[in-house]
Enzyme design. Structure first.
Site, PDB file in Angstrom:
ATOM      1  CE1 TYR A   1      59.963  22.582  32.592  1.00 52.75           C
ATOM      2  CE2 TYR A   1      60.515  24.510  31.283  1.00 52.75           C
ATOM      3  CZ  TYR A   1      59.968  23.958  32.428  1.00 52.75           C
ATOM      4  OH  TYR A   1      59.457  24.776  33.406  1.00 52.75           O
TER       5      TYR A   1
ATOM      6  CB  THR B   1      59.974  26.642  27.511  1.00 55.47           C
ATOM      7  OG1 THR B   1      61.212  26.023  27.874  1.00 55.47           O
ATOM      8  CG2 THR B   1      59.261  27.140  28.760  1.00 55.47           C
ATOM      9  CE  LYS B   2      64.925  23.435  26.421  1.00 57.59           C
ATOM     10  NZ  LYS B   2      64.565  23.893  27.753  1.00 57.59           N
ATOM     11  CG  ASN B   3      62.289  24.829  19.477  1.00 55.85           C
ATOM     12  OD1 ASN B   3      61.946  25.682  20.295  1.00 55.85           O
ATOM     13  ND2 ASN B   3      63.341  24.997  18.691  1.00 55.85           N
TER      14      ASN B   3
END
Length: 413
Positions: free
Chosen positions: A185, A187-189
């Site tokens: 997603y 916002t993920k790393n």
């Protein structure tokens, strides 16, 4: 007229997108093949290699990854799956969509991860799996959970939405259980905008997941439009539209190749926060356990009104007024009306998750943050907490509405 640095809003979880991703997306568009195809296959190979896993299947989201994993595990109506109350709703929704019943086991108050002792106490004759969440990027107690799974012959499905870089005793998160589920997603790393991945060591499970992810069509159905000529296919199960596109994988391939440098940057920000907040009346994240690697996905502080002099929600408002985006990870699942109605869950039955959910705030931790932006966050936290403490202005705590809580929970699986 240029805005001053302090007037520019710091978006929580804003991804770091660089030239390589942009150029790859353009090449993908120019190729004419933007659906599931060769770039997805390349992303799968590289992700499996990074995680040292035998097999990987790219899908539309971590939610899809978990749903498919529960189904591939043979779990359905009448079965129970034990999971944590401190997670995003996708974790339990995946269980529910498979027709099974989620059962909650409270978290350890220090690690915020599911407590193995509580898991074992929740096992019944209907229990078929454990679904732990590596919260914020911290590895769960996989020794304890693996022992329980083996003792009771349960499937182990890891929710690794926060845990791409996480390791436990030298072994990658997502490779302990039968399935490891990851999120890409925004916002993920590692981000593909939307997207997910399933890891498994079992080739039959991989084949079933890939089949179910694309309408239940026979193997490699996406190749039916390749330059080798049209390929006939058969529908062998009532599957889902859970496939990843090459357009998404074009982002993921280059995001993954920078995963270590981005992890290092987030570690620097994490350390800066720890040093700056050490003397503030806040509860900071616990130190990573020995012989583990924290993914540094979320930096969560707990705001106890009696200790900090300010309510959690007042702190959220104050940070937003300073143009700093923050998150809430998470209001515990039993707080939400739908689960209270369906399962009779009560927040007070899971006291650790309830307390954490009502006090937690996630601060910006993206690798995209500049040193100046990190300093803005540090200054804002310090000024708001110290000012509130000196004035004793903590208002009476109140629970956030479900709508507010869901808007703040930006780390969607």
């Amino acid at each position: 007229m240029l805005k001053s640095p302090s007037s520019v809003f710091i978006v929580f979880g804003s991804p770091k997108i660089e030239r390589e991703e942009i150029d790859e997306v353009v090449r993908c568009l120019e190729s004419g093949w933007i659906g599931t195809g060769p770039r997805v296959a390349e992303f799968e190979r590289e992700f499996a290699a990074y995680k040292q896993s035998r097999h990987a299947a790219a899908v539309a989201s971590c939610t899809a990854a978990m749903h498919l994993s529960v189904l591939a595990a043979g779990i359905g109506p009448g079965d129970e799956v034990i999971t944590t109350p401190l997670t995003f709703c996708a974790t339990v929704n995946a269980i529910i969509h498979a027709g099974a019943t989620p059962v909650l086991a409270d978290v350890d108050p220090r690690t915020m991860n599911i407590d193995p002792a509580k898991v074992e106490a929740a096992i019944t004759s209907k229990t078929k799996a454990i679904l732990p969440v590596h919260f914020a990027g911290r590895a769960c107690d996989m020794d304890g959970l693996s022992r329980i799974a083996n003792r009771y012959e349960l499937k182990l499905i890891e929710d690794c939405a926060h845990a791409i870089e996480t390791k436990y005793h030298g072994r990658a998160a997502g490779t302990f259980g039968d399935f490891g589920c990851f999120s890409f997603y925004a916002t993920k790393n590692v981000t593909t905008g939307e997207g997910g991945m399933v890891l498994t060591s079992n080739e039959e499970d991989l084949a079933r997941i890939k089949m179910l992810a694309l309408h239940g069509m026979s193997k490699d159905a996406w190749k039916r439009f390749s330059d080798d000529g049209y390929k006939h296919y058969f529908v062998v199960a009532t599957g889902f539209k859970y496939n990843m596109m090459d357009l998404q994988a074009a982002l993921g391939i280059h995001q993954l190749r920078r995963v270590e440098s981005n992890w290092k940057r987030r570690e620097e920000i994490w350390d800066a926060y720890n040093e700056a907040f050490a003397e503030l009346p806040l509860t900071l994240p616990a130190e990573p356990e020995l012989d583990t690697r924290h993914a540094y996905h979320l930096y969560t502080v707990l705001i106890d009104e009696a200790q900090a002099g300010i309510t959690r929600d007042a702190f959220l408002d104050a940070m937003t007024e300073r143009n700093i985006g923050v998150g809430v990870h998470y209001l515990s699942l039993p707080e939400h009306p739908i689960y209270q109605e369906k399962f009779g869950w009560r927040p007070e039955d899971y006291p650790n998750a309830m307390r954490i959910g009502r006090q937690t705030v996630s601060l910006p931790l993206s690798a995209k943050l500049t040193d100046e932006e990190v300093e803005r966050v540090i200054e804002a936290v310090g000024e708001e907490v110290l000012s509130a403490k000196s004035k004793g202005q903590g208002a009476k705590s109140k629970e956030p509405t479900v709508e507010v809580a869901e808007l703040l929970a930006l780390s969607i699986s």
